[in-house]
Write a protein that holds these residues in place. Structure first.
Motif, mmCIF file in Angstrom:
data_model
loop_
_atom_site.group_PDB
_atom_site.id
_atom_site.type_symbol
_atom_site.label_atom_id
_atom_site.label_comp_id
_atom_site.label_asym_id
_atom_site.label_seq_id
_atom_site.Cartn_x
_atom_site.Cartn_y
_atom_site.Cartn_z
ATOM 1 N N SER A 1 -4.278 -37.834 23.318
ATOM 2 C CA SER A 1 -3.764 -36.490 23.581
ATOM 3 C C SER A 1 -2.379 -36.566 24.195
ATOM 4 C CB SER A 1 -4.692 -35.750 24.538
ATOM 5 O OG SER A 1 -5.828 -35.316 23.872
ATOM 6 N N LEU A 2 -2.210 -37.502 25.143
ATOM 7 C CA LEU A 2 -0.894 -37.669 25.764
ATOM 8 C C LEU A 2 0.117 -38.126 24.727
ATOM 9 C CD1 LEU A 2 -2.024 -39.276 29.126
ATOM 10 C CD2 LEU A 2 -1.274 -36.935 28.713
ATOM 11 N N VAL B 1 1.409 -27.223 24.950
ATOM 12 C CA VAL B 1 1.946 -28.272 24.074
ATOM 13 C C VAL B 1 1.466 -28.055 22.641
ATOM 14 C CG1 VAL B 1 1.806 -30.731 23.562
ATOM 15 C CG2 VAL B 1 2.229 -29.976 25.882
ATOM 16 N N ARG C 1 7.089 -26.685 16.200
ATOM 17 C CA ARG C 1 8.132 -27.690 16.017
ATOM 18 C C ARG C 1 7.874 -28.684 14.898
ATOM 19 N NH1 ARG C 1 10.773 -30.720 20.853
ATOM 20 N NH2 ARG C 1 11.731 -31.611 19.008
ATOM 21 N N LEU C 2 6.608 -29.051 14.656
ATOM 22 C CA LEU C 2 6.354 -30.131 13.696
ATOM 23 C C LEU C 2 6.645 -29.656 12.273
ATOM 24 C CD1 LEU C 2 3.255 -31.798 15.309
ATOM 25 C CD2 LEU C 2 5.556 -32.677 15.154
ATOM 26 N N GLY D 1 3.809 -27.561 19.480
ATOM 27 C CA GLY D 1 3.686 -28.440 18.327
ATOM 28 C C GLY D 1 3.577 -27.687 17.020
ATOM 29 N N HIS E 1 -2.520 -31.658 13.545
ATOM 30 C CA HIS E 1 -2.718 -32.563 14.681
ATOM 31 C C HIS E 1 -2.476 -31.813 15.980
ATOM 32 C CE1 HIS E 1 -3.158 -36.303 12.509
ATOM 33 N NE2 HIS E 1 -2.157 -35.963 11.733
ATOM 34 N N PHE F 1 -1.856 -28.381 28.213
ATOM 35 C CA PHE F 1 -2.183 -28.931 26.894
ATOM 36 C C PHE F 1 -2.154 -27.834 25.826
ATOM 37 C CE2 PHE F 1 -4.064 -32.796 28.892
ATOM 38 C CZ PHE F 1 -3.414 -33.719 28.107
ATOM 39 N N VAL G 1 0.114 -37.566 21.437
ATOM 40 C CA VAL G 1 0.473 -36.457 20.544
ATOM 41 C C VAL G 1 1.387 -35.479 21.278
ATOM 42 C CG1 VAL G 1 -0.447 -34.476 19.299
ATOM 43 C CG2 VAL G 1 -1.544 -36.672 19.082
ATOM 44 N N SER G 2 1.089 -35.240 22.557
ATOM 45 C CA SER G 2 1.951 -34.355 23.337
ATOM 46 C C SER G 2 3.371 -34.910 23.391
ATOM 47 C CB SER G 2 1.401 -34.202 24.758
ATOM 48 O OG SER G 2 0.084 -33.746 24.714
ATOM 49 N N LEU H 1 -0.656 -39.366 12.546
ATOM 50 C CA LEU H 1 0.614 -38.867 13.071
ATOM 51 C C LEU H 1 1.379 -40.014 13.710
ATOM 52 C CD1 LEU H 1 1.961 -36.007 13.544
ATOM 53 C CD2 LEU H 1 1.065 -36.166 15.849
ATOM 54 N N PRO I 1 -7.048 -37.513 18.894
ATOM 55 C CA PRO I 1 -5.820 -36.905 18.386
ATOM 56 C C PRO I 1 -4.970 -37.917 17.624
ATOM 57 C CG PRO I 1 -6.191 -36.268 20.639
ATOM 58 C CD PRO I 1 -7.210 -37.295 20.324
ATOM 59 N N GLY I 2 -4.213 -37.427 16.656
ATOM 60 C CA GLY I 2 -3.330 -38.295 15.903
ATOM 61 C C GLY I 2 -3.890 -38.703 14.566
ATOM 62 N N ILE J 1 -8.752 -30.795 24.138
ATOM 63 C CA ILE J 1 -8.815 -31.401 25.466
ATOM 64 C C ILE J 1 -8.344 -30.387 26.511
ATOM 65 C CG2 ILE J 1 -6.542 -32.498 25.452
ATOM 66 C CD1 ILE J 1 -7.918 -34.870 26.816
ATOM 67 N N VAL K 1 4.784 -36.866 21.192
ATOM 68 C CA VAL K 1 5.397 -36.710 19.861
ATOM 69 C C VAL K 1 5.928 -35.291 19.693
ATOM 70 C CG1 VAL K 1 4.875 -36.605 17.394
ATOM 71 C CG2 VAL K 1 4.038 -38.506 18.755
ATOM 72 N N VAL K 2 5.144 -34.311 20.187
ATOM 73 C CA VAL K 2 5.533 -32.911 20.031
ATOM 74 C C VAL K 2 6.805 -32.623 20.810
ATOM 75 C CG1 VAL K 2 4.864 -30.575 20.671
ATOM 76 C CG2 VAL K 2 3.246 -32.049 19.499
ATOM 77 N N LEU K 3 6.884 -33.200 22.008
ATOM 78 C CA LEU K 3 7.963 -32.795 22.909
ATOM 79 C C LEU K 3 9.260 -33.575 22.709
ATOM 80 C CD1 LEU K 3 5.905 -32.219 26.149
ATOM 81 C CD2 LEU K 3 6.771 -30.544 24.538
ATOM 82 N N ARG K 4 9.219 -34.747 22.045
ATOM 83 C CA ARG K 4 10.450 -35.515 21.900
ATOM 84 C C ARG K 4 11.281 -34.952 20.751
ATOM 85 N NH1 ARG K 4 7.657 -40.673 18.990
ATOM 86 N NH2 ARG K 4 7.861 -39.823 16.911
ATOM 87 N N ARG K 5 12.508 -35.398 20.655
ATOM 88 C CA ARG K 5 13.427 -34.808 19.684
ATOM 89 C C ARG K 5 13.408 -35.548 18.347
ATOM 90 N NH1 ARG K 5 16.376 -31.530 23.090
ATOM 91 N NH2 ARG K 5 17.599 -30.698 21.385
ATOM 92 N N LYS L 1 -6.061 -30.921 18.283
ATOM 93 C CA LYS L 1 -6.484 -31.923 19.257
ATOM 94 C C LYS L 1 -6.063 -31.630 20.701
ATOM 95 C CE LYS L 1 -7.946 -33.375 15.546
ATOM 96 N NZ LYS L 1 -7.372 -34.529 14.894
ATOM 97 N N PRO L 2 -4.782 -31.433 21.027
ATOM 98 C CA PRO L 2 -4.473 -31.171 22.435
ATOM 99 C C PRO L 2 -5.149 -29.890 22.906
ATOM 100 C CG PRO L 2 -2.473 -31.644 21.211
ATOM 101 C CD PRO L 2 -3.557 -31.411 20.209
ATOM 102 N N VAL M 1 -9.538 -40.306 23.614
ATOM 103 C CA VAL M 1 -9.138 -38.912 23.441
ATOM 104 C C VAL M 1 -8.027 -38.554 24.427
ATOM 105 C CG1 VAL M 1 -9.911 -36.543 23.758
ATOM 106 C CG2 VAL M 1 -11.293 -38.107 22.448
ATOM 107 N N VAL M 2 -8.192 -38.970 25.697
ATOM 108 C CA VAL M 2 -7.173 -38.639 26.703
ATOM 109 C C VAL M 2 -5.856 -39.332 26.369
ATOM 110 C CG1 VAL M 2 -6.574 -38.872 29.117
ATOM 111 C CG2 VAL M 2 -8.888 -38.230 28.488
#
Lengths: 196, 122
Positions: free
Chosen positions: A90-91, B24, B31-32, B28, B40, B21, A93-94, A150, A131-132, B48, A96-100, B44-45, A86-87
């Motif tokens: 989570s990182l 984020v 942006r998604l 998300g 997603h 989190f 997915v985070s 994802l 997540p994902g 957590i 994925v969200v933040l990249r361009r 999920k984030p 999960v941890v």
């Protein structure tokens, strides 16, 4: 659940009547009650059991057929790996969200090896919580989960995810070791039979 | 430094990470590109994040009587987020609200043709 039916004395077919008050449900609901009050006193325990019985009578549910033996050590491994997953996810997915870069997804079918509803529910819940991946469809007849995943760039990543999902099932089966199947006909509910 | 101060710093860190989190997750959702990807990020984030916030709360309150309550918060959040994400995802798939151009493979649509009925629990 596929509908289990019983035949009444007059010949009409009705859904099976379950025993609404189940010991484990009472225990668990009482625990929730005590957690909500934040204290344990005799009065709270009595009122908790009372509320639990009332809740079970008001919302009767079919009993869960566990049909497996719980093994503590694999269960611990399952829980720890799950927390780690999960941890980590989570990182991911985070990230994925933040990249361009735009994201590519996939809908993956995972054929579970076990044919137990309990295992299917447990694995689906665990895969959903990591997540994902989201379970978009669960086909009970073939025990297939369809997951939306994802960030899957190519077919190789699809296979990798499928292996991971089956590994989750393996760990789940190790923690909840299935009991050998009873001989045919032995698992019939005696109350269903007597209603005929 | 006393034990209380250490726990306070840990609690503050947990609260900050949890809030991060949650942020984020919100980014998300904006942006998604399509509904399923957003699910997603939205579920999920955020779960957590909530777990971190609750851990921070437990560390700063240091009161045994609220521990059960806080554990219950995380447990119920986990149980409900699974079901809600499944229901929304399933409904969107059945309603055709899926962007095929974003999918590498779609093994569900390939197999749905031979489904009998199509509704209920197959």
């Amino acid at each position: 659940m596929s509908p289990q039916v019983r035949v009444r004395a007059d010949g009409s077919v009705r859904p099976v009547r379950y025993r609404a008050v189940q010991p484990f449900a009472i225990f668990w609901l009482t625990l929730v009650w005590l957690a909500l009050w934040g204290a344990v006193t005799p009065m709270l325990v009595v009122s908790g059991v009372l509320v639990a019985v009332l809740a079970c009578l008001a919302f009767p549910l079919p009993p869960v057929k566990l049909e497996s033996r719980v093994r503590p050590w694999p269960l611990l491994i399952l829980a720890l790996r799950f927390a780690l997953d999960v941890v980590r996810a989570s990182l991911e997915v985070s990230a994925v969200v933040l990249r361009r870069r735009p994201v590519r997804n996939a809908v993956v079918a995972v054929d579970l090896r076990s044919s137990s509803d309990f295992v299917m529910t447990g694995v689906a819940a665990m895969l959903s919580l990591v997540p994902g991946s989201i379970v978009v469809e669960a086909r009970r007849s073939t025990h297939t989960l369809y997951l939306h995943v994802l960030d899957v760039p190519d077919a190789e990543a699809v296979e990798r995810f499928r292996r991971e999902a089956l590994a989750v099932e393996d760990r789940f089966l190790a923690a909840f070791e299935p009991l050998p199947a009873p001989p045919a006909g032995a698992d019939r509910d005696p109350r269903t039979e007597s209603a005929r | 430094m006393s034990v209380g101060a250490v726990l306070d710093v840990l609690a503050a860190a947990c609260l900050l990470v949890g809030a991060g989190f949650a942020l984020v997750a919100a980014v998300g959702v904006v942006r998604l590109p399509d509904l399923l990807s957003r699910m997603h990020a939205a579920t999920k984030p955020q779960v957590i994040g909530l777990a971190f916030v609750v851990t921070g709360l437990a560390l700063s309150l240091r009161d045994p009587s609220v521990l059960g309550f806080l554990a219950l918060v995380v447990l119920l959040q986990m149980a409900t987020s699974v079901i809600s994400s499944h229901m929304v995802g399933r409904a969107s798939f059945r309603a055709g609200q899926v962007r095929d151009d974003l999918l590498v493979v779609d093994e569900l649509s390939e197999s749905t043709q031979d489904w009998e009925g199509g509704r209920g629990a197959p």
